[in-house]
Write a protein that holds these residues in place. Structure first.
Motif, PDB file in Angstrom:
ATOM      1  N   LYS A  63       0.835  -1.207   0.000  1.00  0.00           N
ATOM      2  CA  LYS A  63       0.000   0.000   0.000  1.00  0.00           C
ATOM      3  C   LYS A  63       0.868   1.256   0.000  1.00  0.00           C
ATOM      4  O   LYS A  63       0.598   2.217  -0.733  1.00  0.00           O
ATOM      5  CB  LYS A  63      -0.932   0.000   1.210  1.00  0.00           C
ATOM      6  N   THR A  64       1.906   1.243   0.815  1.00  0.00           N
ATOM      7  CA  THR A  64       2.809   2.397   0.867  1.00  0.00           C
ATOM      8  C   THR A  64       3.502   2.612  -0.469  1.00  0.00           C
ATOM      9  O   THR A  64       3.584   3.746  -0.970  1.00  0.00           O
ATOM     10  CB  THR A  64       3.867   2.188   1.970  1.00  0.00           C
ATOM     11  N   ALA A  65       4.001   1.517  -1.064  1.00  0.00           N
ATOM     12  CA  ALA A  65       4.763   1.626  -2.306  1.00  0.00           C
ATOM     13  C   ALA A  65       3.914   2.170  -3.451  1.00  0.00           C
ATOM     14  O   ALA A  65       4.358   3.035  -4.206  1.00  0.00           O
ATOM     15  CB  ALA A  65       5.366   0.273  -2.676  1.00  0.00           C
ATOM     16  N   VAL A  66       2.677   1.670  -3.593  1.00  0.00           N
ATOM     17  CA  VAL A  66       1.864   2.102  -4.737  1.00  0.00           C
ATOM     18  C   VAL A  66       1.363   3.528  -4.558  1.00  0.00           C
ATOM     19  O   VAL A  66       0.998   4.183  -5.548  1.00  0.00           O
ATOM     20  CB  VAL A  66       0.665   1.151  -4.978  1.00  0.00           C
ATOM     21  N   GLU A  67       1.333   4.027  -3.330  1.00  0.00           N
ATOM     22  CA  GLU A  67       0.899   5.405  -3.098  1.00  0.00           C
ATOM     23  C   GLU A  67       2.020   6.414  -3.292  1.00  0.00           C
ATOM     24  O   GLU A  67       1.765   7.613  -3.367  1.00  0.00           O
ATOM     25  CB  GLU A  67       0.313   5.531  -1.688  1.00  0.00           C
ATOM     26  N   LEU A  68       3.275   5.944  -3.377  1.00  0.00           N
ATOM     27  CA  LEU A  68       4.388   6.843  -3.651  1.00  0.00           C
ATOM     28  C   LEU A  68       4.410   7.170  -5.142  1.00  0.00           C
ATOM     29  O   LEU A  68       4.097   6.319  -5.975  1.00  0.00           O
ATOM     30  CB  LEU A  68       5.709   6.193  -3.241  1.00  0.00           C
ATOM     31  N   PRO A  69       4.777   8.382  -5.508  1.00  0.00           N
ATOM     32  CA  PRO A  69       4.827   8.732  -6.932  1.00  0.00           C
ATOM     33  C   PRO A  69       5.954   7.975  -7.639  1.00  0.00           C
ATOM     34  O   PRO A  69       6.982   7.661  -7.050  1.00  0.00           O
ATOM     35  CB  PRO A  69       5.101  10.232  -6.916  1.00  0.00           C
ATOM     36  N   GLY A  70       5.733   7.662  -8.915  1.00  0.00           N
ATOM     37  CA  GLY A  70       6.762   7.015  -9.711  1.00  0.00           C
ATOM     38  C   GLY A  70       6.908   5.540  -9.446  1.00  0.00           C
ATOM     39  O   GLY A  70       8.006   4.994  -9.588  1.00  0.00           O
ATOM     40  N   THR A  71       5.824   4.856  -9.068  1.00  0.00           N
ATOM     41  CA  THR A  71       5.892   3.418  -8.837  1.00  0.00           C
ATOM     42  C   THR A  71       4.746   2.713  -9.556  1.00  0.00           C
ATOM     43  O   THR A  71       3.676   3.294  -9.768  1.00  0.00           O
ATOM     44  CB  THR A  71       5.784   3.078  -7.335  1.00  0.00           C
ATOM     45  N   LYS A  72       4.993   1.445  -9.911  1.00  0.00           N
ATOM     46  CA  LYS A  72       3.946   0.615 -10.493  1.00  0.00           C
ATOM     47  C   LYS A  72       4.205  -0.836 -10.101  1.00  0.00           C
ATOM     48  O   LYS A  72       5.276  -1.370 -10.360  1.00  0.00           O
ATOM     49  CB  LYS A  72       3.913   0.738 -12.011  1.00  0.00           C
ATOM     50  N   THR A 387      10.192  16.940  18.048  1.00  0.00           N
ATOM     51  CA  THR A 387       8.970  16.182  17.797  1.00  0.00           C
ATOM     52  C   THR A 387       8.791  15.972  16.300  1.00  0.00           C
ATOM     53  O   THR A 387       8.847  16.921  15.523  1.00  0.00           O
ATOM     54  CB  THR A 387       7.743  16.928  18.354  1.00  0.00           C
ATOM     55  N   SER A 388       8.556  14.725  15.907  1.00  0.00           N
ATOM     56  CA  SER A 388       8.357  14.423  14.498  1.00  0.00           C
ATOM     57  C   SER A 388       6.959  14.846  14.068  1.00  0.00           C
ATOM     58  O   SER A 388       6.009  14.776  14.850  1.00  0.00           O
ATOM     59  CB  SER A 388       8.545  12.931  14.247  1.00  0.00           C
ATOM     60  N   VAL A 389       6.831  15.266  12.807  1.00  0.00           N
ATOM     61  CA  VAL A 389       5.526  15.668  12.303  1.00  0.00           C
ATOM     62  C   VAL A 389       4.637  14.452  12.072  1.00  0.00           C
ATOM     63  O   VAL A 389       3.423  14.562  11.992  1.00  0.00           O
ATOM     64  CB  VAL A 389       5.659  16.453  10.988  1.00  0.00           C
ATOM     65  N   SER A 390       5.240  13.272  11.945  1.00  0.00           N
ATOM     66  CA  SER A 390       4.459  12.074  11.662  1.00  0.00           C
ATOM     67  C   SER A 390       5.222  10.866  12.137  1.00  0.00           C
ATOM     68  O   SER A 390       6.453  10.841  12.156  1.00  0.00           O
ATOM     69  CB  SER A 390       4.176  11.945  10.161  1.00  0.00           C
ATOM     70  N   TYR A 391       4.486   9.824  12.542  1.00  0.00           N
ATOM     71  CA  TYR A 391       5.117   8.575  12.943  1.00  0.00           C
ATOM     72  C   TYR A 391       5.216   7.605  11.760  1.00  0.00           C
ATOM     73  O   TYR A 391       5.679   6.498  11.905  1.00  0.00           O
ATOM     74  CB  TYR A 391       4.322   7.934  14.085  1.00  0.00           C
ATOM     75  N   ASP A 392       4.802   8.033  10.573  1.00  0.00           N
ATOM     76  CA  ASP A 392       4.840   7.167   9.402  1.00  0.00           C
ATOM     77  C   ASP A 392       6.254   7.150   8.836  1.00  0.00           C
ATOM     78  O   ASP A 392       6.623   7.976   8.005  1.00  0.00           O
ATOM     79  CB  ASP A 392       3.847   7.650   8.339  1.00  0.00           C
ATOM     80  N   ASP A 393       7.080   6.209   9.315  1.00  0.00           N
ATOM     81  CA  ASP A 393       8.439   6.088   8.823  1.00  0.00           C
ATOM     82  C   ASP A 393       8.528   5.166   7.615  1.00  0.00           C
ATOM     83  O   ASP A 393       9.570   5.105   6.960  1.00  0.00           O
ATOM     84  CB  ASP A 393       9.355   5.530   9.914  1.00  0.00           C
ATOM     85  N   LEU A 394       7.450   4.443   7.326  1.00  0.00           N
ATOM     86  CA  LEU A 394       7.477   3.466   6.245  1.00  0.00           C
ATOM     87  C   LEU A 394       7.627   4.147   4.891  1.00  0.00           C
ATOM     88  O   LEU A 394       8.409   3.699   4.036  1.00  0.00           O
ATOM     89  CB  LEU A 394       6.187   2.631   6.274  1.00  0.00           C
ATOM     90  N   ALA A 395       6.911   5.239   4.672  1.00  0.00           N
ATOM     91  CA  ALA A 395       6.984   5.946   3.390  1.00  0.00           C
ATOM     92  C   ALA A 395       8.390   6.474   3.108  1.00  0.00           C
ATOM     93  O   ALA A 395       8.929   6.244   2.019  1.00  0.00           O
ATOM     94  CB  ALA A 395       5.955   7.067   3.331  1.00  0.00           C
ATOM     95  N   PRO A 396       9.041   7.172   4.052  1.00  0.00           N
ATOM     96  CA  PRO A 396      10.400   7.629   3.758  1.00  0.00           C
ATOM     97  C   PRO A 396      11.388   6.493   3.558  1.00  0.00           C
ATOM     98  O   PRO A 396      12.316   6.607   2.751  1.00  0.00           O
ATOM     99  CB  PRO A 396      10.781   8.498   4.962  1.00  0.00           C
ATOM    100  N   HIS A 397      11.210   5.376   4.270  1.00  0.00           N
ATOM    101  CA  HIS A 397      12.141   4.251   4.111  1.00  0.00           C
ATOM    102  C   HIS A 397      11.973   3.616   2.734  1.00  0.00           C
ATOM    103  O   HIS A 397      12.962   3.299   2.058  1.00  0.00           O
ATOM    104  CB  HIS A 397      11.899   3.224   5.217  1.00  0.00           C
ATOM    105  N   MET A 398      10.718   3.434   2.316  1.00  0.00           N
ATOM    106  CA  MET A 398      10.467   2.890   0.986  1.00  0.00           C
ATOM    107  C   MET A 398      10.944   3.877  -0.086  1.00  0.00           C
ATOM    108  O   MET A 398      11.485   3.468  -1.128  1.00  0.00           O
ATOM    109  CB  MET A 398       8.978   2.593   0.825  1.00  0.00           C
TER     110      MET A 398
END
Length: 449
Positions: A63-72, A387-398
């Motif tokens: 889900k994270t990967a397909v929501e990032l731009p430039g992926t298929k 303080t981080s703006v978001s706890y979603d670290d998965l998107a930046p790692h991917m």
């Protein structure tokens, strides 16, 4: 109040405390740069990828990967038909689905693969993917055993592919800032580390509900077992494989690896521990598992002791403490605090309570003449919380992985980093089961003891 605790004593104590006053302030970290690029409408080069394993973690990665731009996403593999359906729900009905991961690797249009199978399958898929010329994002822990880890490091070196290990917090803005503070020398030389994390609920203890209707007709049980000992079809084992060492790596591989990876990233340590001792047991979740629900470990990284406490029996906040003579960093899930320390006396030593009165008065008078700061020049230490703006670290790692594929850039966690982080987990498990101290043999990259 003690009879000898006079108003003068009180004022001296208060003055000493005031000289150590901490002015706390919170600073919010900015949005990551790549999010600003998206907002500006910049479109990266397309990366075609496939995924192998679409379970709880794999579906989130997809889900994270397909929501990032430039992926298929072109193809997805899972041994249960229900998760093939899930993959199409996430990535679109036109993707290819299969039970054979080799078919994903054979697709010449696929540049990269995400590996989110159970731990005991990581090594084989990882090596085969690199041999097929694919870039690999492999979920943590990288390996199921130290021998597997050695084979994976060798494969990365042999085939020269891009590898990112999926302990995602190392790509967070929070840890990047913590590393910046650490690298500035804020705490001085690293003296010791404390790591802790606790859960206290069935889901946190991996007592996941097996999928309704799971059966050998819609699921390839024999292939799922792989190199593990053969046993009759069991939906509980399928859903809760983290509970057994035959398939998973317990709280060490599921939880400790995040803490160890974060500690390694911030401190710059990229090696296996030199030794490990562990204790614990199964105290609450007596459901047939053979991995502990309470696990303590003490490592040595050269001269630096690292203490880890993991439990599924009592919920406690996630915490990483890096300690030095100049202060400490306390890193939590969504923020971290730098607390400076001077390491000096802020008043006369209380040892003078054993002096005769005249001697004590002379000592204290001399101490203040030599040490008391002038009025208005007292020390004030800033305890800063970021303080981080978001706890979603998965998107930046991917995103870091995909950018490495596009631009041939370095990743945050290659196979060597992942191997060293996983080695600590394997050493903690080896020490637990052997009830003895274990050591790391650098020459062979194996556990001894």
């Amino acid at each position: 109040m003690p009879k000898n605790f006079t108003r003068r004593n009180f004022l001296q104590t208060a003055a000493g405390a005031a000289s150590l006053a901490l002015a706390t302030k919170a600073i919010a970290l900015p949005e990551p740069a790549y999010m600003q690029e998206w907002a500006a409408g910049l479109q990266p080069k397309l990366v075609n990828f496939g995924i192998i394993g679409i379970g709880m973690q794999g579906s989130g990665l997809l889900k994270t990967a397909v929501e990032l731009p430039g992926t298929k996403c072109l193809a997805a593999c899972d041994l249960w038909d229900g998760r093939q359906t899930l993959a199409k729900e996430i990535a679109g009905p036109n993707i290819a689905v299969t039970r054979k991961y080799q078919e994903v690797l054979a697709n010449k249009d696929i540049q990269a693969v995400i590996v989110a199978a159970p731990d005991h399958w990581h090594k084989q898929i990882f090596v085969d993917a690199l041999a097929a010329g694919k870039a690999v994002y492999c979920e943590k822990p990288m390996s199921h055993t130290v021998a597997d880890g050695n084979a994976m490091v060798a494969a990365e070196k042999k085939y020269g592919g891009i590898v990112q290990i999926g302990s995602q917090r190392t790509s967070s803005a929070l840890l990047a800032k913590a590393k910046q503070v650490y690298d500035s020398g804020a705490i001085g030389d690293l003296l010791c580390v404390e790591l802790s994390l606790g859960r206290n609920d069935p889901t946190g203890a991996w007592e996941y509900p097996p999928p309704p209707g799971l059966s050998p007709e819609n699921f390839d049980w024999d292939t799922w077992l792989g190199t593990a000992p053969k046993k009759p079809f069991d939906p509980i084992t399928f859903a809760r494989w983290r509970c057994w060492k035959e398939y998973g790596t317990g709280v060490a591989g599921d939880l400790m690896v995040h803490l160890i990876s974060g500690m390694m990233f911030v401190s710059g340590i990229n090696e296996a521990p030199t030794s490990a001792y562990a204790a614990g047991g199964i105290f609450k979740w007596k459901d047939g598992r053979n991995m502990p629900d309470l696990h303590y470990a003490i490592f040595e990284y050269g001269q630096v002791p690292v203490y880890v406490r993991l439990t599924l029996d009592t919920e406690t906040p996630e915490m990483t403490r890096l300690m030095g003579p100049k202060g400490l960093l306390e890193i939590r899930e969504r923020d971290f605090t730098y607390i400076p320390q001077r390491g000096i006396d802020t008043g006369p030593s209380y040892y003078d309570s054993g002096f005769p009165a005249a001697m004590r008065a002379t000592y204290e008078k001399d101490w203040y003449q030599q040490h008391q700061p002038e009025p208005g020049h007292e020390f004030v230490g800033d305890a800063v919380t970021y303080t981080s703006v978001s706890y979603d670290d998965l998107a930046p790692h991917m995103w870091n992985f995909l950018e490495a594929v596009r631009m041939n850039k370095p990743v945050v966690q290659n196979a060597v980093f992942g191997h060293h982080a996983a080695a600590a987990c394997h050493m903690a498990n080896a020490a637990y089961f052997s009830k003895s101290l274990v050591t790391w043999d650098e020459a062979t990259s194996m556990i001894k003891g």
